[in-house]
Design a protein around this motif. Sequence first.
Motif, PDB file in Angstrom:
ATOM      1  N   TRP A   1       6.669   8.521   0.019  1.00 30.93           N
ATOM      2  CA  TRP A   1       6.584   9.438  -1.115  1.00 30.93           C
ATOM      3  C   TRP A   1       7.916  10.172  -1.298  1.00 30.93           C
ATOM      4  O   TRP A   1       8.427  10.298  -2.411  1.00 30.93           O
ATOM      5  CB  TRP A   1       5.429  10.403  -0.898  1.00 30.93           C
TER       6      TRP A   1
ATOM      7  N   LYS B   1       0.840  -1.209   0.000  1.00 37.90           N
ATOM      8  CA  LYS B   1       0.000   0.000   0.000  1.00 37.90           C
ATOM      9  C   LYS B   1       0.869   1.251   0.000  1.00 37.90           C
ATOM     10  O   LYS B   1       0.594   2.208  -0.722  1.00 37.90           O
ATOM     11  CB  LYS B   1      -0.924   0.017   1.222  1.00 37.90           C
TER      12      LYS B   1
ATOM     13  N   TYR C   1       0.995   3.949  -2.958  1.00 40.96           N
ATOM     14  CA  TYR C   1       0.707   5.338  -2.611  1.00 40.96           C
ATOM     15  C   TYR C   1       1.846   6.257  -3.055  1.00 40.96           C
ATOM     16  O   TYR C   1       1.618   7.293  -3.681  1.00 40.96           O
ATOM     17  CB  TYR C   1       0.506   5.457  -1.089  1.00 40.96           C
TER      18      TYR C   1
ATOM     19  N   LYS D   1       3.658   7.430   5.225  1.00 39.45           N
ATOM     20  CA  LYS D   1       3.249   7.819   3.868  1.00 39.45           C
ATOM     21  C   LYS D   1       4.175   8.908   3.333  1.00 39.45           C
ATOM     22  O   LYS D   1       4.601   8.857   2.180  1.00 39.45           O
ATOM     23  CB  LYS D   1       1.788   8.288   3.881  1.00 39.45           C
TER      24      LYS D   1
ATOM     25  N   TYR E   1       1.935   6.666  -6.782  1.00 32.48           N
ATOM     26  CA  TYR E   1       0.762   7.426  -7.221  1.00 32.48           C
ATOM     27  C   TYR E   1       0.987   8.925  -6.990  1.00 32.48           C
ATOM     28  O   TYR E   1       0.757   9.743  -7.873  1.00 32.48           O
ATOM     29  CB  TYR E   1      -0.496   6.957  -6.476  1.00 32.48           C
ATOM     30  N   LYS E   2       1.443   9.256  -5.795  1.00 37.25           N
ATOM     31  CA  LYS E   2       1.670  10.666  -5.466  1.00 37.25           C
ATOM     32  C   LYS E   2       2.760  11.273  -6.359  1.00 37.25           C
ATOM     33  O   LYS E   2       2.623  12.397  -6.834  1.00 37.25           O
ATOM     34  CB  LYS E   2       2.056  10.828  -3.990  1.00 37.25           C
TER      35      LYS E   2
END
Length: 86
Positions: free
Chosen positions: A58, A24, A28, A54, A31-32
């Motif tokens: 990123w 996940k 994430y 998170k 995606y970011k």
Amino acid sequence: MQVEFESACAAIKQLKRPVSDQDKLLIYSYYKQATQGDCNIATPPDSDAKAKAKWEAWNQNKGMSKMDAMRIYIDKVEELKKNEAG
């Protein structure tokens, strides 16, 4: 590439099996990076473990092009779909 990326974004929501927290975070982070580029928010406080994880995921992609992030995101989603299919 944009169409494949959008398709992968839709496909990830259709997975039946649970996705590991590590996967996940990877999904994430790419995606970011693909949609917003380098991490542009302040580091969350250590007391917010989820937000901090998170942010760190990123931020590890810093300097990666949006196209590369899209490509990796698509590949990761395909891998998860294959694992689900058995």
